[in-house]
Design a protein around this motif. Structure first.
Motif, mmCIF file in Angstrom:
data_model
loop_
_atom_site.group_PDB
_atom_site.id
_atom_site.type_symbol
_atom_site.label_atom_id
_atom_site.label_comp_id
_atom_site.label_asym_id
_atom_site.label_seq_id
_atom_site.Cartn_x
_atom_site.Cartn_y
_atom_site.Cartn_z
ATOM 1 N N ALA A 1 38.054 26.112 33.422
ATOM 2 C CA ALA A 1 38.804 27.307 33.792
ATOM 3 C C ALA A 1 37.864 28.570 33.517
ATOM 4 O O ALA A 1 37.816 29.168 34.267
ATOM 5 N N ALA A 2 37.295 28.566 32.238
ATOM 6 C CA ALA A 2 36.706 29.678 32.072
ATOM 7 C C ALA A 2 35.417 29.593 32.896
ATOM 8 O O ALA A 2 34.709 30.791 33.303
ATOM 9 N N MET A 3 34.800 28.405 33.080
ATOM 10 C CA MET A 3 33.480 28.374 33.975
ATOM 11 C C MET A 3 33.997 28.890 35.419
ATOM 12 O O MET A 3 33.010 29.562 36.021
ATOM 13 N N ALA A 4 34.961 28.411 35.821
ATOM 14 C CA ALA A 4 35.429 29.079 37.256
ATOM 15 C C ALA A 4 35.598 30.410 37.333
ATOM 16 O O ALA A 4 35.062 31.100 38.332
ATOM 17 N N GLN A 5 36.109 30.983 36.213
ATOM 18 C CA GLN A 5 36.298 32.367 36.151
ATOM 19 C C GLN A 5 34.869 33.267 36.054
ATOM 20 O O GLN A 5 34.786 34.333 36.735
#
Length: 277
Positions: A238-242
């Motif tokens: 999720a952090a990577m996508a953000q």
């Protein structure tokens, strides 16, 4: 030329052999049993042991092992890329191993001032430049250019691990008792300790704060970003996508953290780092 690093680079000794480098494993100890990370124990099984309530410790590669590795290459230039001095004793131990060897002029040790993803990148860059035929001096200058444009953040879940490891500034250590917040830690200017960067109410807002910091330092397609985690893959994704949404042209890589790092950051921690290529 022989390139040597430690497992702080997230390379296992086996992965290192595939690209022609030597990787010296850091050690973790749990319940009086010692393990070489990536050799005797992997991150997932280490996390499970720690979750059972065992308190781990970590240590740098044994100085004798480092000396033996150096002695394998008496007629080659040796370039050692170590994780940040202060966050680990590995760099100082490597210098001690070098000083214990006669005719050590061929051994060159770099304090990467970082660890995990960016340290891995420095190793990859050194291998690439070596394959391109660049001289040792040229390679070292190029590595230092990247080191000068590196930034690391850590979002811990359990401050107890950071406090026990002694890697916090005194002010940062007081943050651990605060509840219902997401703390963001960053390395001090000398990269020897961690200090408080910001406090946010949610994980998503913490990532947003890190994105802002990266934007202010000019991160673009000339950088690489690393997201590394201790057993929280979905949160890391999720952090990577953000982050990818904010830096669409920047390469982002995702890895699981090593047992030695998990000993310091604790299960559930996430590191977000960048380095200039």
């Amino acid at each position: 030329m022989k390139i040597i690093t430690d497992t702080g680079s997230l390379y296992s000794p086996e992965e290192g052999r595939k690209i022609g480098i030597d990787v010296l494993p850091l050690n973790v100890m749990v319940d009086h049993k010692n393990y070489q990370e990536y050799v005797d124990i992997q991150s997932s099984e280490f996390i499970e042991i720690v979750k059972q309530g065992h308190v781990p410790t970590s240590s740098q590669p044994a100085i004798g092992v480092t000396m033996e590795t150096f002695e394998k290459y008496p007629d080659e230039e040796i370039l050692v890329i170590n994780m940040a001095d202060g966050l680990s004793g590995t760099y100082q131990s490597t210098l001690g191993a070098k000083e214990s060897i006669d005719n050590n002029e061929n051994i060159h040790v770099i304090n990467s001032m970082t660890l995990c993803g960016p340290e891995r990148y420095l190793v990859e860059k050194a291998v690439q430049l070596k394959d391109e035929g660049l001289s040792l001096d040229h390679i070292m200058k190029e590595l230092h250019k990247s080191i000068a444009a590196e930034k690391s953040f850590l979002i811990p879940q359990d401050f107890g691990f950071l406090k026990r490891g002694g890697r916090l500034t005194p002010l940062a250590a007081t943050v651990g008792g605060m509840l219902k917040i997401t703390p963001i830690m960053t390395t001090t200017k000398d990269a020897k300790r961690l200090e408080k960067f910001a406090m946010k109410k949610t994980f998503k807002s913490a990532i947003k704060e890190i994105i802002k910091a990266f934007q202010e330092m000019g991160v673009n397609e000339d950088y690489k970003i690393y997201v590394t985690h201790a057993g929280v893959l979905e949160q890391a994704q999720a952090a990577m996508a953000q982050i990818q949404e904010a830096f669409m042209n920047t390469v982002i890589e995702l890895y699981e953290l090593s047992p030695a790092f998990i000993t310091q950051g604790g299960p559930g921690c996430i590191a977000i780092q960048t380095i200039r290529k």
